[in-house]
Design an enzyme around this catalytic site. Structure first.
Site, PDB file in Angstrom:
ATOM      1  N   TRP A 148       7.349  -0.145   3.710  1.00  0.00           N
ATOM      2  CA  TRP A 148       7.773   0.614   2.529  1.00  0.00           C
ATOM      3  C   TRP A 148       9.156   1.189   2.702  1.00  0.00           C
ATOM      4  CZ3 TRP A 148       9.031   5.627   1.015  1.00  0.00           C
ATOM      5  CH2 TRP A 148       8.819   6.639   1.957  1.00  0.00           C
TER       6      TRP A 148
ATOM      7  N   HIS B  67       0.845  -1.200   0.000  1.00  0.00           N
ATOM      8  CA  HIS B  67       0.000   0.000   0.000  1.00  0.00           C
ATOM      9  C   HIS B  67       0.876   1.244   0.000  1.00  0.00           C
ATOM     10  CE1 HIS B  67      -3.028   2.947   0.987  1.00  0.00           C
ATOM     11  NE2 HIS B  67      -2.381   3.262   2.098  1.00  0.00           N
TER      12      HIS B  67
ATOM     13  N   LYS C 295       3.241  29.647   2.480  1.00  0.00           N
ATOM     14  CA  LYS C 295       2.424  29.293   1.322  1.00  0.00           C
ATOM     15  C   LYS C 295       0.946  29.376   1.675  1.00  0.00           C
ATOM     16  CE  LYS C 295       5.497  26.851  -1.539  1.00  0.00           C
ATOM     17  NZ  LYS C 295       5.398  26.396  -2.890  1.00  0.00           N
TER      18      LYS C 295
ATOM     19  N   TYR D  62       8.625  15.971   0.101  1.00  0.00           N
ATOM     20  CA  TYR D  62       8.383  17.223  -0.630  1.00  0.00           C
ATOM     21  C   TYR D  62       8.206  16.971  -2.111  1.00  0.00           C
ATOM     22  CZ  TYR D  62       9.491  19.096   3.839  1.00  0.00           C
ATOM     23  OH  TYR D  62       9.447  19.362   5.173  1.00  0.00           O
TER      24      TYR D  62
ATOM     25  N   HIS E  54      13.121  11.921   3.107  1.00  0.00           N
ATOM     26  CA  HIS E  54      12.472  13.173   3.469  1.00  0.00           C
ATOM     27  C   HIS E  54      12.270  14.105   2.285  1.00  0.00           C
ATOM     28  CE1 HIS E  54      10.283  15.609   6.055  1.00  0.00           C
ATOM     29  NE2 HIS E  54      10.822  16.621   5.420  1.00  0.00           N
TER      30      HIS E  54
ATOM     31  N   SER F 286      14.002   5.667 -13.518  1.00  0.00           N
ATOM     32  CA  SER F 286      12.974   6.334 -14.318  1.00  0.00           C
ATOM     33  C   SER F 286      12.792   7.777 -13.872  1.00  0.00           C
ATOM     34  CB  SER F 286      11.659   5.568 -14.177  1.00  0.00           C
ATOM     35  OG  SER F 286      10.572   6.397 -14.463  1.00  0.00           O
ATOM     36  N   SER F 287      12.717   7.976 -12.556  1.00  0.00           N
ATOM     37  CA  SER F 287      12.469   9.328 -12.047  1.00  0.00           C
ATOM     38  C   SER F 287      13.635  10.251 -12.335  1.00  0.00           C
ATOM     39  CB  SER F 287      12.225   9.295 -10.546  1.00  0.00           C
ATOM     40  OG  SER F 287      11.022   8.643 -10.288  1.00  0.00           O
TER      41      SER F 287
ATOM     42  N   THR G   6       6.480  26.616   4.676  1.00  0.00           N
ATOM     43  CA  THR G   6       5.220  25.930   4.401  1.00  0.00           C
ATOM     44  C   THR G   6       4.052  26.803   4.839  1.00  0.00           C
ATOM     45  OG1 THR G   6       6.452  23.940   4.962  1.00  0.00           O
ATOM     46  CG2 THR G   6       4.110  23.694   4.611  1.00  0.00           C
TER      47      THR G   6
ATOM     48  N   SER H   1      -1.784  26.366  -6.472  1.00  0.00           N
ATOM     49  CA  SER H   1      -1.416  27.748  -6.785  1.00  0.00           C
ATOM     50  C   SER H   1      -1.886  28.160  -8.175  1.00  0.00           C
ATOM     51  CB  SER H   1       0.104  27.912  -6.696  1.00  0.00           C
ATOM     52  OG  SER H   1       0.540  27.570  -5.409  1.00  0.00           O
TER      53      SER H   1
ATOM     54  N   HIS I  22      14.678  13.545  11.428  1.00  0.00           N
ATOM     55  CA  HIS I  22      13.490  13.619  12.298  1.00  0.00           C
ATOM     56  C   HIS I  22      12.595  12.394  12.137  1.00  0.00           C
ATOM     57  CE1 HIS I  22      11.145  16.136   9.111  1.00  0.00           C
ATOM     58  NE2 HIS I  22      10.949  14.859   8.925  1.00  0.00           N
ATOM     59  N   HIS I  23      12.917  11.551  11.156  1.00  0.00           N
ATOM     60  CA  HIS I  23      12.226  10.260  11.077  1.00  0.00           C
ATOM     61  C   HIS I  23      12.889   9.252  12.009  1.00  0.00           C
ATOM     62  CE1 HIS I  23       9.892  11.358   7.468  1.00  0.00           C
ATOM     63  NE2 HIS I  23      10.912  12.150   7.242  1.00  0.00           N
TER      64      HIS I  23
ATOM     65  N   ARG J 277       1.558   1.471  14.763  1.00  0.00           N
ATOM     66  CA  ARG J 277       1.212   1.223  13.366  1.00  0.00           C
ATOM     67  C   ARG J 277       1.717  -0.157  12.962  1.00  0.00           C
ATOM     68  NH1 ARG J 277       5.506   4.969   9.962  1.00  0.00           N
ATOM     69  NH2 ARG J 277       4.403   4.185   8.152  1.00  0.00           N
TER      70      ARG J 277
ATOM     71  N   GLU K 121      11.736  13.134  -0.486  1.00  0.00           N
ATOM     72  CA  GLU K 121      10.631  12.463  -1.172  1.00  0.00           C
ATOM     73  C   GLU K 121       9.273  13.013  -0.715  1.00  0.00           C
ATOM     74  OE1 GLU K 121      10.442  10.203  -3.526  1.00  0.00           O
ATOM     75  OE2 GLU K 121       8.310   9.740  -3.336  1.00  0.00           O
TER      76      GLU K 121
ATOM     77  N   ASP L 262       7.508  20.378 -27.296  1.00  0.00           N
ATOM     78  CA  ASP L 262       7.646  19.099 -26.603  1.00  0.00           C
ATOM     79  C   ASP L 262       8.688  19.308 -25.513  1.00  0.00           C
ATOM     80  OD1 ASP L 262       7.677  16.379 -25.870  1.00  0.00           O
ATOM     81  OD2 ASP L 262       7.223  15.785 -27.912  1.00  0.00           O
TER      82      ASP L 262
END
Lengths: 275, 435, 668, 120
Positions: free
Chosen positions: C165, C93, C357, C283, C279, C195-196, C354, C294, C328-329, C476, C281, C122
């Site tokens: 994950w 998931h 925004k 963002y 981390h 790919s990314s 943040t 926006s 912080h994780h 969890r 990721e 293009d």
């Protein structure tokens, strides 16, 4: 063609919004990304070097600093030839470009051969393998990844070299492919077998014995070399020219980057161990 | 841009009100409102019983106050803007566009400064509490009890570093227990957390926040139980198949009770004497054939247990009334024959293994299978019969190791998976005699 | 001037080789429709739609996995699922939603919108773009192929990946998860990373280099800005996990000791490398949604974005600080007080840009004429929900308090508020907003609003109680829980909410499918938009712009709508100038990107099971998978070689004054 | 800005940097030689480390600015590369410090052994 090419400014591309050619921008962005790639690898190595588990291998007993210094010098020289290749193509000199590309590949192969020798030496003589110590794991993975980058670089240069023969009037796919095959065989044999073998000879092994035991790769290398020379003759007008300078320069960027990574590895992984 | 005003618009205009109403109905229709909203479950981080957890909760509440304040202010402005500047009619939508303003640097800088100021309110106690929660305060260091907690897939081992017990073979070693950590209330406990396999985490929410058990590293945490009590803990880092049921308990006792418990623990395993051999002919106490357990039933915690787990724990310390020495002896024999000894240790008896929990006083623990089942004879028997059902993937299922069948597939060791009811009965009697 | 513009339109520029035929193994595909057309396409719009289609498929798969998870947890001590299956489900998931749903959906919008918003025909490297799409498909296959072993016993993958994950070592070592599925997970993520990176390099070059004349960086639409920042984050963050995955792969296959405890390895290093990627990721997932919002808020407020420069700079700041908060994780892993304090403070610092925004979005609404169409409702929902998610984020930055919340349901609530309330709401808004542009049809308002309310209510019912479950001590990734823990009611409500959310998502996509066939035909500019994509027909023609626009202001199309004569004249001149240079140059399609990706699939699929024998018809053909892996590698290299030889190629389009488009090939 | 070169004579090529590149390569070789010698000299450790790092950085800069043409290219290329370089360097720095902290010291083998013995 020539009058058109004469107007090429190699540091400004009028078709893009910034004046930087697309390919150059792509490669610089990729190199920025590759910095993180090697940053993570070097971090892994240094973290384990600075906090070694007990019973770890002792690097200075394993390293052969003379050989590595020589490899470093070789890679620097390959960088020089690469810069000269770009210089040549920017001046529209395809012949000189080919020579310089071959020279770069040759030095690249010397470096790789040195690494193949180093790895086999470490494994079979110094008894340090990928799995028997954490130093082996990090060292082989870091320098091996760098070596893989060099090998990919040689392959890319080979493709570029072969491409300089692409006829202007089109066609010739098969010949081109055979040419690439000759490049792969020659340089492959060179760095996997011939160069490390020669280093063995320098360190006292017998050359004739080497030939006797490995006649097949030697023969393959010779055949490849002959094919390479035969196919390297000029065959009329080619499509490749000054307008392709950006392609050569792009591969050059990659090649030089591999060189600067080695500059850091040489200091951080090898030299600092001797203090 | 011409649109007709559809009638459904009205429906959506009232959707927020409808939403609020629905929420209210949900809240009030729940007959256990108090229980649900007091959040006072056995693993509540909110109803704390020790200074570390209390500090952590207080810090959390500071963040709640600050963010609630921001939410009220920003939310009010946002809600106001949404209502006030809504295009009220079609004519509005087609009228001249509003002033095309691009922003106001002064407002922006002001808001940035305000956010920074609010964050400082959180930052100061955060930094202070990082140091506070990290180690026992200096003035209490001398009074602290050192314990090492080690995580295994999927149970906990607790070692009392300073409480030595004599080994039967001579020499001494720190006292070791499994899955239930008994500590004196009112004294700081300094726990070194370790693991032998993957990452686990030591978490007793009412006493202290979690600290991970990292392989190849020694982490610390400390806590203090303000009063005697029975605290629920659980592994909080995903550690494989049965992570969900890797639980443990912390039992805080008044100092005299703790001393008594400790003295008993330091003795070698209790052996049932044959003084009542005559009673050996009596019927076995537990009738497993008649036992019925639904697989979906809640297993840990009968109502009496849940009502006062600490009392239940105390009760568990008493020696079983009608022990059958013959049965116990048979169980002790089976414990060897069925290879239990290769993984479990029973100090003073045959056990020598180190891969499973120490069972020297397993009978006095309030739970088995790492907090999954209450330690009643029935449930202990069930656990012996179907360990893989209650703790999927655990090593006891295949007797510590698997054997290869003719097809080359790995199968559980049949020695353990073929326990008869009588054998289970004897084993339970033996294990429950270990008080 | 006209000359410069004409040159600009020509993507290959002066360096493009003159087209010479007869140097190809395959005939260069020219089909625009049908299977070949889609497989060989280099058109950024088609590639975007393929990304979108695959992503929505996996979004629904991930949603189904979530519903199974919630069903298992609906009552205590449930036996609906087995422990191992449950672990596979939550692993997949998470992996699916992040790598196979939200990221590719963002990639879809990058593809669809960036060239349109920067005024290009293009992306910079069209064939590379096609390559990244198919490589992504390879990664998706590798990650999900493990499910097959639940249905086909012959496929011995040991189920789907079950390591979580973020696959914390040493759980990923062979001793604890010997199953092949973990190897496939490692290779799948590696391939998705490739790919990314490739796609991001392409977007970076496109945004920086392919901007239309007059489109300075500070006139760039905010979405494109956020896409640029995201692309940078991707190329800089992914290498860290690439290295970590290489190390795990070596540990599993070649006996190295990176995370092998007995060999002196430190599993915590995996966590560091993972979160150095992980981390940013976060963002990567949320910055593009900030971009959609926006764009949508100004359109439906009929006002420019409030504080454009600050929004842009805060996006860049978030990107940069995002690289300095990874630990912080890991507050509970024993980093030491100084490191913990430093990362806690850095985490608080990142809340400022943040927050900025959010202030600016409210500023955009202020004084506008807010039209509550469906995209706007999702966008407003985004602001509210993202705000809540942000607040619980601030709570986590207080490290000692986080020791209680880490790995509890409180964290689950937090990141679902950010990733559903934030990212997904914005994505749903974006799909609804740009649907008319790319499919030429409107989605009915009523059904859109109905799905919004279902999703909004369902989402809050599901995840709001989880805050309290977390505070009440529910960890969890637990497949079951006891009835005496006080978690029963919260879980029941959450599960019911999940079904409602599922119903809402179903309604949303069902309505989209209906609209695709039956929706009201949309004009070029149904929402009174502000950016350049609304200036062209819906759906956009192959060449996007008849004439490359010249940009005069920040909201380019809004400006054009209010200066029509001036623009019309300029356009006519541009069309003429371009035609005099041979017409609109379009790149040729190519077979090689998908062939190279196929080689990668063969290579990585076999590398993942390197040490297993290859069996066919009950006979061992090869002792290891190495020959097959090398075969795949050779296909990949050969395809790349032929790709480089065939050149970009290309053809020209000519636009007659009546708008009719004709095609011409050959020299110009 | 895109004004085609008015000096469209056939000889308008990039000026050759052949000798310049050779000089750079010689400097690089010399620096490498100095580095290798430096580690064997009996000088204070901190000095050698600093010198090695500086010399490597100099080599690094020579290659990127001259061989890789950053010196002559648009400054944006330099910025682009340095974004990656600075982030990689910063991450490395942070990782080395985190692992260097006392709290992060790995368990020594001896401690591990006692941990296991105690169970028995």
């Amino acid at each position: 063609m020539n009058s058109h090419a004469a107007t090429i400014d190699h540091h400004h591309d009028a078709t893009t919004a910034t004046g930087i050619p697309n390919k150059k921008l792509l490669w610089w962005a990729f190199l920025a990304s590759d910095c993180m790639f090697f940053g993570a690898l070097i971090s892994t190595h240094l973290v384990y070097r600075l906090n070694p588990p007990p019973g770890n291998a002792v690097p200075t007993q394993i390293f052969n600093i003379e050989l590595t210094s020589f490899s470093t010098f070789i890679l620097l020289m390959s960088s020089l030839l690469m810069a000269l290749a770009v210089n040549a193509i920017q001046r529209g000199n395809v012949r000189s470009t080919r020579t310089m590309l071959l020279g770069t590949m040759f030095f690249g192969c010397l470096f790789l051969g040195g690494q193949v020798f180093e790895f086999t030496h470490f494994v079979y003589v110094k008894k340090m393998t990928l799995s028997n110590s954490i130093f082996g794991s990090t060292f082989f993975t870091l320098t091996g990844t760098h070596g893989t980058h060099v090998a990919i670089g040689v392959l890319l240069l080979g493709m570029m070299y072969v491409r300089t023969f692409k006829p202007a009037q089109g066609g010739g796919l098969l010949l081109n492919f055979v040419h690439l095959l000759a490049v792969c065989v020659t340089f492959g044999v060179a760095f996997i077998w011939f160069v490390p073998g020669m280093i063995e000879v320098v360190y006292g092994a017998s050359f004739s014995e080497l030939l006797r035991e490995h006649a097949i790769p030697f023969a393959a290398g010779i055949v490849g070399l002959i094919a390479l020379i035969a196919l390297g003759r000029t065959r009329g007008a080619v499509e490749f020219g000054e307008k392709n300078a950006i392609d050569v320069e792009a591969i050059g960027l990659y090649w030089h980057f591999v060189d600067i990574v080695w500059i850091i590895i040489f200091t951080a992984v090898y030299l600092l161990e001797y203090l | 841009m011409t649109r007709t005003r559809p009638a459904y618009r009205k429906f959506f205009r009232f959707a927020p009100a409808f939403l609020a109403g629905l929420g209210l109905v949900l809240l009030t229709s729940c007959n256990k409102v108090h229980q649900v909203f007091s959040l006072s479950g056995p693993q509540s981080t909110m109803v704390t019983d020790g200074p570390v957890a209390a500090r952590q909760w207080d810090l959390f509440m500071i963040t709640v106050y600050v963010t609630t304040f921001i939410f009220i202010v920003v939310g009010a402005v946002l809600a106001y803007a949404q209502i006030k500047f809504r295009a009220k009619s079609e004519a509005d939508e087609k009228s001249e566009p509003p002033h095309q303003g691009h922003g106001n640097p002064l407002i922006e800088i002001g808001l940035i400064a305000a956010s920074v100021a609010l964050l400082v309110i959180i930052a100061i106690p955060t930094v202070r509490d990082i140091w506070y929660t990290h180690d026992v305060p200096d003035e209490e260091k001398g009074n602290a009890l050192d314990v090492t907690a080690t995580g295994y897939q999927w149970w906990f081992q607790f070692k009392y570093d300073t409480e030595m017990v004599k080994l039967p073979a001579g020499g001494e070693t720190p006292l070791v227990t499994g899955n239930e950590l008994v500590v004196p209330a009112g004294r700081p406990i300094r726990v070194q957390v370790r693991t032998v396999d993957v990452i686990h985490s030591f978490w007793v929410p009412k006493l202290a926040g979690k600290v991970d058990m990292m392989p190849n590293r020694a982490n610390f945490l400390w806590f203090k139980a303000d009063r005697p009590g029975y605290y629920y803990g659980q592994c909080a880092e995903y550690c494989g198949e049965s992570h969900a049921i890797m639980r443990f308990r912390v039992i805080a006792l008044a100092q005299p009770d703790y001393d008594k418990w400790l003295a008993n623990q330091k003795q070698p395993a209790r052996s049932v004497t044959a003084k009542s051999l005559a009673a050996a002919a009596s019927v076995p106490r537990v009738q497993f054939a008649s036992m019925k357990l639904e697989s979906g039933a809640a297993l840990s915690g009968s109502p009496e247990f849940d009502a006062n787990p600490l009392a239940a724990w105390h009760k568990q310390q008493d020696v079983e009334k009608d022990e059958d020495p013959a049965l116990v002896a048979k169980g002790r024999q089976l414990f060897s024959d069925k290879t239990c000894v290769s993984c479990h240790s029973i100090r003073g008896h045959e056990g020598i293994g180190v891969t499973g929990p120490d069972l020297t006083r397993v009978g006095s623990r309030s739970t088995v299978a790492a907090g999954v089942l209450e330690n009643t004879p029935q449930l202990l028997g069930e656990w012996l019969r179907r360990p893989n059902h209650y703790k999927p993937g655990n090593k006891m299922w295949f007797g510590g190791f698997k054997v290869q069948d003719t097809q080359g597939e790995w199968q559980p060791n049949p020695k353990l998976s073929e326990l008869s009811d009588a054998e289970i009965n004897a084993l339970v009697s033996y294990l429950h005699s270990l008080k | 001037m006209a000359e410069a513009i004409a040159k600009h339109a020509y993507t290959g520029g002066a360096h493009a080789p003159v087209k010479k035929a007869t140097f190809e193994l395959f005939a260069r595909p020219t089909a625009k429709t049908g299977l070949v057309g889609w497989l060989t396409t280099v058109d950024h719009k088609k590639i975007g739609m393929l990304y979108g289609g695959f992503a929505i498929f996996f979004f629904l798969v991930g949603g189904l996995e979530a519903l199974l998870i919630r069903t298992q947890l609906i009552v205590p001590n449930n036996h609906f699922l087995e422990a191992q299956t449950y672990n596979e489900l939550f692993t997949m998931h998470g992996t699916t939603m992040i790598f196979l749903a939200v990221m590719p959906l963002n990639a879809a919008f990058f593809n669809l919108l960036i060239p349109l918003q920067v005024g290009a025909r293009d992306v910079a490297f069209p064939r590379l773009n096609s390559f990244s799409l198919w490589v992504w498909v390879v990664g998706a296959i590798l990650l999900n192929v493990g499910w097959l072993s639940h249905f086909v016993p012959a496929w011995k993958f040991g189920g789907a990946p079950s390591v979580g994950w973020f696959g914390y070592a040493p759980l990923t070592s062979k001793a604890f998860t010997p199953q092949l599925s973990t190897d496939l997970w490692v290779f799948g993520l590696q391939v998705l990373g490739l790919s990314s990176i490739v796609a991001s390099l392409n977007f970076i070059v496109t945004i920086i280099n392919m901007r239309a004349p007059g489109l300075t960086m500070m006139r760039l639409p905010v979405f494109t800005w956020m896409a640029l920042v995201t692309s940078f984050l991707l190329i800089l963050a992914l290498p860290a996990i690439a290295i970590a995955l290489v190390e795990v792969m070596f540990d599993r296959n070649f006996g190295t000791n990176f995370f092998e405890v007995s060999g002196g390895g430190q599993p915590i290093l995996w966590q560091h490398l993972f979160w150095v990627f992980g981390h940013p990721e976060v963002y990567i997932l949320i910055l593009p949604p900030m971009g959609y919002v926006s764009e949508i808020l100004p359109t439906f407020s009929r006002k420019p974005l409030f504080g454009y420069p600050i929004i842009v700079f805060s996006g860049v700041a978030i990107g940069f600080i995002g690289f300095g908060v990874w630990s912080h994780h890991m507050f509970t892993t024993g980093l030491g007080n100084v490191a913990t304090a430093a990362f806690a403070l850095a985490t608080m610092a990142i809340a400022v840009p943040t927050g900025v925004k959010i202030f600016n979005w409210i500023g955009t609404l202020w004084g506008g004429q807010i039209m509550t169409r469906v995209p706007m409702m999702f966008a407003l929902g985004f602001i509210w929900m993202f705000m809540l998610g942000g607040f619980s984020g601030i709570m986590h930055s207080a490290a000692p308090a986080d020791a209680q919340q880490q790995d509890s349901y409180f964290v689950i609530a937090h990141f679902h508020y950010v990733l559903i309330g934030g990212a997904t709401f914005a994505l749903l808004a974006a799909i609804h907003y740009w649907f008319p542009k790319f499919f030429g049809r409107m989605v009915p308002e009523f059904w859109g609003k109905l799905s919004f309310w279902l999703i909004f209510i369902g989402f809050n019912c599901t995840f709001f109680p989880m805050h309290f479950l977390g505070l009440n001590g529910m960890p969890r990734r637990t497949w079951t829980y006891d009835s005496n823990m006080g978690w029963n009611e919260g879980n029941l409500v959450a599960s019911c909410g999940a079904y409602l959310l599922g119903l809402g998502i179903f309604t949303y996509f069902a309505v989209l499918i209906w609209s695709f066939f039956k929706g009201k035909v949309a004009g070029n500019d149904p929402w009174d938009g502000r950016t350049m994509e609304w200036s062209i027909p819906s759906p956009p023609p192959e060449h996007n712009f008849a004439a490359i626009p010249t940009v005069h202001a920040r909201d380019a199309w809004w400006y054009e709508k209010h200066h029509q004569e001036e623009i019309a004249q300029e356009r006519a001149e541009h069309i003429q100038a371009e035609e005099s240079h041979g017409g609109i140059h379009m790149p040729d399609q190519s077979w090689y990107p998908i062939i190279a990706a196929f080689g990668l699939l063969i290579g990585t699929y076999n590398m993942a099971q390197l040490h297993h024998p290859v069996e066919m018809f009950n006979k061992v053909i090869f002792a290891t998978h190495l020959p097959l892996a090398i075969t795949g590698l050779c296909i990949l290299v050969t395809a790349c070689y032929l790709w480089s030889l065939e050149g970009p190629g290309g053809y020209h389009l000519h636009i007659a004054p009546d708008g009719k488009v004709t095609e011409s090939r050959g020299d110009h | 800005m895109s004004a085609p070169a008015t000096t469209a004579d056939a000889g308008h090529h990039e000026p050759s940097k052949f000798h310049f590149y050779i000089q750079i390569a010689m400097i690089l070789s010399v620096i490498t030689g100095v580095e290798v010698v430096l580690v064997y000299l009996p000088i204070a450790k901190w000095f050698v480390v600093t010198a090695l790092c500086t010399l490597s950085a100099v080599k690094f800069m020579f290659v990127i600015f001259f061989f890789m043409h950053l010196r002559w290219d648009k400054v944006f290329c330099t910025i682009l590369f340095f974004i990656g370089l600075v982030l990689a360097g910063g991450t490395m720095w942070a990782l080395l410090h985190i692992f260097g902290a006392d709290a992060s010291k790995p368990l020594s083998a001896a401690m591990l052994e006692t941990a296991h013995l105690a169970i028995a």
